[in-house]
Design an enzyme around this catalytic site. Structure first.
Site, PDB file in Angstrom:
ATOM      1  N   TYR A  62       0.844  -1.202   0.000  1.00  0.00           N
ATOM      2  CA  TYR A  62       0.000   0.000   0.000  1.00  0.00           C
ATOM      3  C   TYR A  62       0.881   1.256   0.000  1.00  0.00           C
ATOM      4  CZ  TYR A  62      -3.652   3.221   1.696  1.00  0.00           C
ATOM      5  OH  TYR A  62      -4.531   4.254   1.852  1.00  0.00           O
ATOM      6  N   LYS A  70       1.557   4.149  -2.865  1.00  0.00           N
ATOM      7  CA  LYS A  70       1.248   5.554  -2.566  1.00  0.00           C
ATOM      8  C   LYS A  70       2.468   6.461  -2.799  1.00  0.00           C
ATOM      9  CE  LYS A  70      -3.150   5.316  -1.611  1.00  0.00           C
ATOM     10  NZ  LYS A  70      -4.079   5.812  -2.636  1.00  0.00           N
TER      11      LYS A  70
END
Ligand code: SER
Length: 317
Positions: A142, A146
């Site tokens: 994740y 990002k």
């Protein structure tokens, strides 16, 4: 800004943001969704909807063309814990998807908002008052998507002039659409347990502090950053924003003020705990305040009163 495409319009942020955009702007506010996550009720009835799978560049381009879209809210993502279970899919949605969005935006001259996260930070980032410009070295898929997304978005601005903007969201708390598979989800689930009169089983250890934000502030951030005069921007992708920071015990004690017999026990989930331990305790959001006037409205107590009021009303029926 008038014609907006929201990709991921039925998700945690999208379901509320689409409605809010429709209440502000007169143009086409298109609810983009994937089959299996169709918009329902008010979201379906109050404006146009289109199948827009972020991994399908043609679908994005066709919808942008059809509705003369000038701004894309790119909200498709897998949250942190589920992205660890499906890292390949998380990359496909987070990075291949973002690339598709940015290419369409470059060709059709759209502005793009892509949320980033406290997940861009890792173990060797300063934990308290985490600065805007600091080490971004996450060890979760994740976080990797990002950080890469921040870099790619800045690249498209610098290289092609695409108007990309972003905020690093803390855990977002709302009574409307539940999140799925995030590390900060416990701070939503705890309100549901309290409102239903159940004991809350907390997956995160006491003394684990993370930034959190009530959804109305989060929605305002999405809109205000896209409305801001870019002349003052030193940063773009992405701004630290903050509203409150707490650990499980603090939120539990706050809820207990209003639900005196509320009980919580700990049953720590090692995956979520490891992710939470690698994230900051609290962010410094000075740059967002200075460059586009960011200011949160809800603190923990104001959020608790609103969340409990809404959920208790719902579960009474
Ligand atoms: N809410 C997200 C998560 O927990 C963080 O941005 O995955």
């Amino acid at each position: 800004m008038k014609n907006v495409l929201v990709i991921g319009s039925t998700g945690q942020i999208g379901s509320e943001l689409t409605m809010k955009l429709r209440s502000i702007y007169n143009g086409n506010i298109v609810a983009g969704y994937i089959p299996g996550c169709e918009p329902k009720g008010e979201l379906l009835e109050s404006g146009p909807a289109a199948v827009v799978d972020i991994t399908n560049a043609q679908q994005i381009a066709d919808t942008v063309e059809k509705y003369e879209i000038d701004t894309i809210y790119n909200l498709a993502a897998l949250l942190s814990a589920v992205a660890e279970q499906k890292p390949q899919l998380a990359w496909k949605i987070g990075m291949d998807g973002l690339f598709n969005v940015l290419e369409v935006a470059r060709e059709k001259k759209c502005a793009v908002f892509t949320p980033s996260s406290i997940g861009v930070f890792g173990d060797n980032t300063p934990k308290d008052n985490t600065p805007q410009d600091t080490i971004r070295n996450p060890r979760t898929m994740y976080g990797v998507t990002k950080v890469s997304g921040e870099l790619l978005s800045d690249y498209y601005f610098i290289r092609f002039g695409v108007d990309t903007r972003s905020v690093r969201f803390p855990g977002l708390i709302s009574y409307v659409t539940p999140p799925g598979g995030g590390t900060t989800d416990y701070a939503v689930d705890i309100y549901y347990a309290a409102a239903k009169g159940e004991t809350f089983v907390c997956p995160i250890k006491e003394n684990t502090f993370m930034d959190m934000m009530y959804m109305p502030d989060g929605l305002r951030a999405c809109i205000e950053i896209m409305e801001a005069d870019p002349a003052k921007f030193i940063h773009r992708n992405s701004f630290n924003i903050a509203a409150m920071s707490f650990d499980p015990q603090i939120i539990y004690n706050n809820i207990k003020k209003y639900v005196p017999d509320f009980e919580m026990i700990y049953q720590v989930d090692p995956l979520r705990q490891a992710i939470a331990d690698s994230w900051p305790n609290s962010l410094d959001d000075t740059c967002a305040r200075q460059e586009w006037g960011w200011k949160p409205e809800y603190d923990l107590d104001a959020m608790t009163r609103d969340m409990l009021g809404k959920l208790q009303e719902r579960f009474k029926k």
